[in-house]
Structures are given as C-alpha cells and as structure tokens.
Scaffold this motif. Structure first.
Motif, PDB file in Angstrom:
ATOM      1  N   GLU A 142       0.831  -1.206   0.000  1.00 46.61           N
ATOM      2  CA  GLU A 142       0.000   0.000   0.000  1.00 46.61           C
ATOM      3  C   GLU A 142       0.868   1.259   0.000  1.00 46.61           C
TER       4      GLU A 142
ATOM      5  N   ALA B  98       1.201   4.117  -2.966  1.00 43.56           N
ATOM      6  CA  ALA B  98       1.027   5.544  -2.683  1.00 43.56           C
ATOM      7  C   ALA B  98       2.217   6.355  -3.197  1.00 43.56           C
TER       8      ALA B  98
ATOM      9  N   ASP C  10     -10.365  11.349   9.893  1.00 48.41           N
ATOM     10  CA  ASP C  10      -9.948  12.246   8.818  1.00 48.41           C
ATOM     11  C   ASP C  10     -10.991  13.317   8.506  1.00 48.41           C
TER      12      ASP C  10
ATOM     13  N   LYS D 188       0.154   7.517   2.401  1.00 42.88           N
ATOM     14  CA  LYS D 188      -1.152   6.870   2.248  1.00 42.88           C
ATOM     15  C   LYS D 188      -2.277   7.881   2.439  1.00 42.88           C
ATOM     16  N   TRP D 189      -2.096   8.780   3.398  1.00 46.78           N
ATOM     17  CA  TRP D 189      -3.129   9.779   3.689  1.00 46.78           C
ATOM     18  C   TRP D 189      -3.334  10.717   2.505  1.00 46.78           C
TER      19      TRP D 189
ATOM     20  N   ARG E  24      -2.695  10.144  -0.667  1.00 45.94           N
ATOM     21  CA  ARG E  24      -3.316   9.449  -1.802  1.00 45.94           C
ATOM     22  C   ARG E  24      -4.808   9.273  -1.576  1.00 45.94           C
ATOM     23  N   ALA E  25      -5.190   8.957  -0.335  1.00 44.01           N
ATOM     24  CA  ALA E  25      -6.597   8.693  -0.032  1.00 44.01           C
ATOM     25  C   ALA E  25      -7.425   9.969   0.057  1.00 44.01           C
ATOM     26  N   ASN E  26      -6.809  11.074   0.491  1.00 47.78           N
ATOM     27  CA  ASN E  26      -7.585  12.272   0.849  1.00 47.78           C
ATOM     28  C   ASN E  26      -7.284  13.527   0.042  1.00 47.78           C
TER      29      ASN E  26
END
Length: 240
Positions: free
Chosen positions: A50, A54, A140, A166-167, A169-171
């Motif tokens: 993961e 990212a 988040d 990771k944060w 990429r996700a947000n």
C-alpha cells in the motif's frame, strides 16, 4: 523521466526544477501530491504494498537522501542530484509568498504547527497560513473539512512515513487543495523545536550522521541505509 530504484521511480530533476514543477502542480486544477522518499522509506515500501502504491502514484517523487543518489549510481542510472524535502518546501514557500498563495500545516505534536506557522509568516512575507492542525487526530473527516474551509492552495502533510503518503493518496481530492507535500518531521524544524544539521553536514549529505549523533536511539532506523545499498547491489546483479 523517472529513475527506478527497488520499485520506486524517482523524478530525475534538480532542486530548482522540482520547485518549478511544484509551482506548476499548485496552479493546475485537481489534487496532486509530492513525496520525498529516502532509503528508509524505500525499504518500507518494499515491505508494504500500500505504501509502495502511494509513493509510485505521486505526481512528484523527490530523492531525499544521499543514499538514493548512491543507489542510482550503483544501478548505472545516476540522478541529477538530491532534492531534500525541506529544501523543496522552502523553495516552494518562497514562490508562494510572491504570489499570495496559502498554506495549511498538518502534523507534529499539539502547538508545533502553530509555532511553525508564526515563524514561516515572518520568514516569508506574503505567504498566507490558511490554518494548522496537529497530527494527533483519529478521524480524517473533521480535519479534511477544516482544510477545505481554509481554502488552502497547498498542504504540508507531516505525519511520518508511510502514514502521510497513504493519507495524501486517499484524501487529496477531499482536501480541496491543489498540492499536498509529505514532509515528515519538517514542522519540528520550521517551528524551531529541532535544529537542522550544520550547513557543512547538509552539503556533504551527512545530515543523517548529525541526527544519529544527537539521537543514538535512531541507530535501528539508520541501519536501513546499508540494507538499502545491499538490496540495490543485488538489483544491479539481477539486471545484468
């Protein structure tokens, strides 16, 4: 053009070119993010799919760490030079200040981001600090709402690797910002809580040695560098 080292593709650009690209991304519609991997982060990515995903999907991947430069040379695909995360951030803020862009600071212990924001305002007249938030949050949603409401153009995400990668990429899209930059412990430096290595150490790429001398407990993390070089040498043999 990206130079691949153990699965991570690094943008083959100078520090000046990196800042120019950061400015371009900051002014391009949509959400973009930049990462600054060193050998330790590359080793983390090798063990964490993961995290690897990212990092590989970042719009800008900068070679932060003299070990990355050595690794590229070992593989026969040298990079133009090292681009430190803190140097990239400083160059970007200088450009932002000239154009009245706004910055949100996310991460570190409570109170550190506020202190960093105050110092950066003085250091870069014209830079707007849209907001700050410490890195000790559980959800988040409220943080993203705060960033969106601030209207920040750029977010410095200082949550430590690989959490920050990771944060972002996700947000990224949900933040409403154009550019997010993963910067590890930079807020501690910007706030004055931590002193950067003397310039001679910086020029020689030996900031890691200065940090180790100050904090011997980091020896476990520092051992990732010889491991990274060992894996890079193995990769060279496999490529032949």
């Amino acid at each position: 053009m990206r130079i691949e080292i153990l699965g991570v593709g690094f943008d083959n650009i100078t520090a000046e070119q990196a800042v120019s690209e950061g400015v371009r991304l900051m002014n391009t519609p949509g959400a973009h993010y930049a990462v600054t991997p060193n050998p330790e982060i590359v080793e983390v990515c090798r063990a964490d799919p993961e995290a690897m995903e990212a990092v590989r999907n970042a719009d800008l991947v900068l070679a932060d760490g003299i070990g990355i430069i050595y690794g590229a040379k070992i593989l026969g695909t040298p990079l133009k030079g090292r681009v430190t995360g803190i140097g990239f951030a400083q160059g970007l803020m200088a450009q932002m200040a000239q154009n009245g862009k706004s910055l949100f600071l996310l991460g570190a212990k409570p109170g550190v981001a506020e202190k960093a924001g105050e110092r950066l305002r003085r250091q870069y007249p014209g830079l707007r600090i849209a907001g700050v938030h410490d890195g000790y949050f559980q959800e988040d949603g409220p943080v993203l709402e705060e960033i969106r409401a601030s209207g920040a153009d750029v977010v410095f995400v200082c949550l430590g690797a690989p959490k920050q990668e990771k944060w972002m990429r996700a947000n990224g899209e949900a933040s409403g910002a154009r550019l997010l930059v993963g910067l590890g412990g930079c807020l501690d430096v910007f706030s004055g809580e931590v002193q950067r290595a003397p310039e001679v150490f910086q020029r020689l790429g030996l900031e890691w040695l200065h940090r180790l001398a100050k904090h011997p407990s980091r020896i476990g993390r520092m051992m990732k560098l010889p491991l990274f070089l060992l894996h890079t040498a193995g990769e060279k043999r496999r490529r032949k």
